[in-house]
Design a protein around this motif. Structure first.
Motif, PDB file in Angstrom:
ATOM      1  N   MET A   1       0.828  -1.207   0.000  1.00 10.67           N
ATOM      2  CA  MET A   1       0.000   0.000   0.000  1.00 10.67           C
ATOM      3  C   MET A   1       0.865   1.261   0.000  1.00 10.67           C
ATOM      4  SD  MET A   1      -3.205   1.029   2.502  1.00 10.67           S
ATOM      5  CE  MET A   1      -4.234  -0.304   1.896  1.00 10.67           C
ATOM      6  N   LEU A   2       2.038   1.171   0.643  1.00 11.57           N
ATOM      7  CA  LEU A   2       2.954   2.308   0.674  1.00 11.57           C
ATOM      8  C   LEU A   2       3.371   2.700  -0.739  1.00 11.57           C
ATOM      9  CD1 LEU A   2       4.712   4.316   2.212  1.00 11.57           C
ATOM     10  CD2 LEU A   2       6.464   2.517   2.401  1.00 11.57           C
ATOM     11  N   ILE A   3       3.647   1.686  -1.582  1.00 10.51           N
ATOM     12  CA  ILE A   3       4.050   1.954  -2.966  1.00 10.51           C
ATOM     13  C   ILE A   3       2.934   2.677  -3.713  1.00 10.51           C
ATOM     14  CG2 ILE A   3       4.672   0.891  -5.165  1.00 10.51           C
ATOM     15  CD1 ILE A   3       6.025  -1.343  -3.597  1.00 10.51           C
ATOM     16  N   GLU A   4       1.682   2.268  -3.437  1.00 16.67           N
ATOM     17  CA  GLU A   4       0.537   2.912  -4.091  1.00 16.67           C
ATOM     18  C   GLU A   4       0.455   4.396  -3.724  1.00 16.67           C
ATOM     19  OE1 GLU A   4      -1.706   1.817  -6.357  1.00 16.67           O
ATOM     20  OE2 GLU A   4      -0.429   0.034  -6.469  1.00 16.67           O
ATOM     21  N   TYR A   5       0.751   4.715  -2.469  1.00 18.01           N
ATOM     22  CA  TYR A   5       0.691   6.111  -2.052  1.00 18.01           C
ATOM     23  C   TYR A   5       1.873   6.914  -2.590  1.00 18.01           C
ATOM     24  CZ  TYR A   5      -3.407   5.688   0.850  1.00 18.01           C
ATOM     25  OH  TYR A   5      -4.699   5.521   1.269  1.00 18.01           O
ATOM     26  N   ILE A   6       3.004   6.265  -2.749  1.00 19.25           N
ATOM     27  CA  ILE A   6       4.143   6.959  -3.371  1.00 19.25           C
ATOM     28  C   ILE A   6       3.800   7.333  -4.805  1.00 19.25           C
ATOM     29  CG2 ILE A   6       6.512   6.664  -4.198  1.00 19.25           C
ATOM     30  CD1 ILE A   6       7.039   4.922  -1.736  1.00 19.25           C
ATOM     31  N   LYS A   7       3.157   6.391  -5.524  1.00 17.72           N
ATOM     32  CA  LYS A   7       2.734   6.684  -6.898  1.00 17.72           C
ATOM     33  C   LYS A   7       1.665   7.771  -6.917  1.00 17.72           C
ATOM     34  CE  LYS A   7       1.770   2.354  -7.868  1.00 17.72           C
ATOM     35  NZ  LYS A   7       1.310   1.155  -8.602  1.00 17.72           N
ATOM     36  N   LEU A   8       0.772   7.717  -5.945  1.00 20.71           N
ATOM     37  CA  LEU A   8      -0.307   8.704  -5.882  1.00 20.71           C
ATOM     38  C   LEU A   8       0.237  10.112  -5.650  1.00 20.71           C
ATOM     39  CD1 LEU A   8      -3.429   9.075  -5.842  1.00 20.71           C
ATOM     40  CD2 LEU A   8      -3.304   8.804  -3.363  1.00 20.71           C
ATOM     41  N   PHE A   9       1.221  10.219  -4.769  1.00 19.22           N
ATOM     42  CA  PHE A   9       1.792  11.528  -4.438  1.00 19.22           C
ATOM     43  C   PHE A   9       2.606  12.102  -5.598  1.00 19.22           C
ATOM     44  CE2 PHE A   9       1.720  10.119   0.247  1.00 19.22           C
ATOM     45  CZ  PHE A   9       0.421  10.603   0.381  1.00 19.22           C
ATOM     46  N   LYS A  10       2.937  11.267  -6.568  1.00 19.09           N
ATOM     47  CA  LYS A  10       3.643  11.744  -7.754  1.00 19.09           C
ATOM     48  C   LYS A  10       2.678  12.091  -8.892  1.00 19.09           C
ATOM     49  CE  LYS A  10       7.916   9.150  -6.894  1.00 19.09           C
ATOM     50  NZ  LYS A  10       8.857   8.110  -7.416  1.00 19.09           N
ATOM     51  N   ASN A  11       1.396  11.865  -8.640  1.00 21.36           N
ATOM     52  CA  ASN A  11       0.376  12.105  -9.666  1.00 21.36           C
ATOM     53  C   ASN A  11      -0.149  13.535  -9.548  1.00 21.36           C
ATOM     54  OD1 ASN A  11      -1.772  12.088 -11.417  1.00 21.36           O
ATOM     55  ND2 ASN A  11      -2.831  10.355 -10.469  1.00 21.36           N
ATOM     56  N   LYS A  12       0.034  14.341 -10.571  1.00 23.32           N
ATOM     57  CA  LYS A  12      -0.391  15.741 -10.508  1.00 23.32           C
ATOM     58  C   LYS A  12      -1.911  15.867 -10.413  1.00 23.32           C
ATOM     59  CE  LYS A  12      -0.521  16.439 -15.536  1.00 23.32           C
ATOM     60  NZ  LYS A  12      -0.010  17.254 -16.678  1.00 23.32           N
ATOM     61  N   ASN A  13      -2.630  14.877 -10.950  1.00 25.09           N
ATOM     62  CA  ASN A  13      -4.095  14.920 -10.854  1.00 25.09           C
ATOM     63  C   ASN A  13      -4.568  14.841  -9.412  1.00 25.09           C
ATOM     64  OD1 ASN A  13      -4.279  15.093 -13.607  1.00 25.09           O
ATOM     65  ND2 ASN A  13      -4.841  12.952 -13.930  1.00 25.09           N
ATOM     66  N   PHE A  14      -3.785  14.165  -8.582  1.00 24.62           N
ATOM     67  CA  PHE A  14      -4.116  14.056  -7.164  1.00 24.62           C
ATOM     68  C   PHE A  14      -4.140  15.439  -6.518  1.00 24.62           C
ATOM     69  CE2 PHE A  14      -2.371  13.525  -2.779  1.00 24.62           C
ATOM     70  CZ  PHE A  14      -3.472  12.889  -2.215  1.00 24.62           C
ATOM     71  N   TYR A  15      -3.177  16.255  -6.837  1.00 30.25           N
ATOM     72  CA  TYR A  15      -3.087  17.600  -6.260  1.00 30.25           C
ATOM     73  C   TYR A  15      -4.124  18.538  -6.865  1.00 30.25           C
ATOM     74  CZ  TYR A  15       1.217  15.748  -4.350  1.00 30.25           C
ATOM     75  OH  TYR A  15       2.113  14.960  -3.666  1.00 30.25           O
TER      76      TYR A  15
END
Length: 297
Positions: A1-15
């Motif tokens: 799950m940690l890897i998923e959040y690392i990918k999420l935090f690199k996603n500009k759409n998330f921000y």
């Protein structure tokens, strides 16, 4: 799950999604605080001319800042938040499986991780993140309203509300007619304890439904090839239920997720049934989608 959040935090759409949600919250707070100040001053001026100070103070307690928290107020930004949250949240989360399959990243993952574990982690991460994306901006709104009105303790309102519901509160008849809309039929006991407790229940329910809609979109993304249709799918489903339930609004989530919904027709059983049915449908579609892509190396 940690890897998923690392990918999420690199996603500009998330921000972008976070910024859009917070922007609506800030606008709702600005409008709400302005409305509260105007209503408080007007009520104080009207009742202060004809009634004793003690009675006026009791009436003014009803003009509580909590009524300007998101979901409690009907200003445009608050209504818009509850109307388009599926789109704003799905923008950050729904396409994760689609993008990884399209880029070939999923093939690399499947060589290092079991398929079932990959899909379980993806579903759990999406569910939790969607919940937080819905709830945290709303709680930010609660903090901002309290901060700008300098009001944090709602014990007085809870006590006044309890007396109002029990009919033991001595306030003018015209005030009773004005504030009778404060009486809630669902979770009323919680409101008589604290608006915080009452709001928390509705915000959690809203967060769970947000998670269910986004996970349903995630499941459908394994079948939809059009990117924009995929992103809009949770919003389409949410809005479609609103139109289909025109004659029976108590079945439309738009009307019962917000605390300031259709009060008397709100039903906990309807909320539970809709949530469980939606979750069941999501699981079925998700499992079928997993099997559909079993041939992916």
């Amino acid at each position: 799950m940690l890897i998923e959040y690392i990918k999420l935090f690199k996603n500009k759409n998330f921000y972008l999604s976070i910024c859009a949600l917070i922007l609506l919250v800030v606008i709702a707070v600005v409008l709400g605080v302005k409305e509260h100040n105007e209503e408080y001053q007007l009520t104080e001026r009207i009742y202060g001319q004809y009634y004793e100070e003690e009675i006026v103070e009791d009436v003014l307690i009803f003009v509580s800042p909590y009524k300007q928290w998101l979901g409690f107020t009907n200003n445009l930004a608050s209504e818009l938040y509850y109307l388009i949250f599926p789109l704003l949240i799905s923008f950050a989360l729904v396409d994760s499986i689609y993008q990884e399959r399209k880029s070939g990243y999923s093939q690399y993952i499947f060589m290092r991780m079991e398929r079932q574990k990959y899909y379980k982690v993806k579903f759990a991460t999406t569910f939790l993140t969607a919940f937080l994306l819905f709830v945290l901006p709303i709680y930010l709104g609660v903090v901002l309203v309290n901060l700008f009105t300098n009001h944090w303790d709602y014990t007085a309102y809870a006590n006044i509300y309890r007396g109002f519901v029990e009919g033991t509160l001595a306030i003018p008849d015209n005030a009773i007619s004005v504030f009778k809309g404060d009486i809630q039929f669902l979770f009323s006991d919680l409101l008589s304890i604290s608006p915080y407790a009452y709001a928390t229940v509705f915000y959690i329910i809203g967060g769970l439904f947000a998670s269910a809609y986004i996970c349903l979109g995630l499941a459908l993304s394994m079948f939809i090839k059009n990117y924009y249709l995929m992103i809009f799918m949770p919003q389409i489903i949410y809005t479609s239920l609103w139109f289909l339930a025109t004659n029976h609004p108590k079945w439309a989530p738009f009307f019962f997720l917000a605390p300031d919904g259709i009060h008397g027709d709100n039903s906990l059983s309807i909320m539970v049934i809709e949530f469980l049915l939606q979750l069941l449908l999501t699981f079925v579609i998700y499992v079928i989608g997993m099997r559909k892509h079993d041939d992916v190396l």
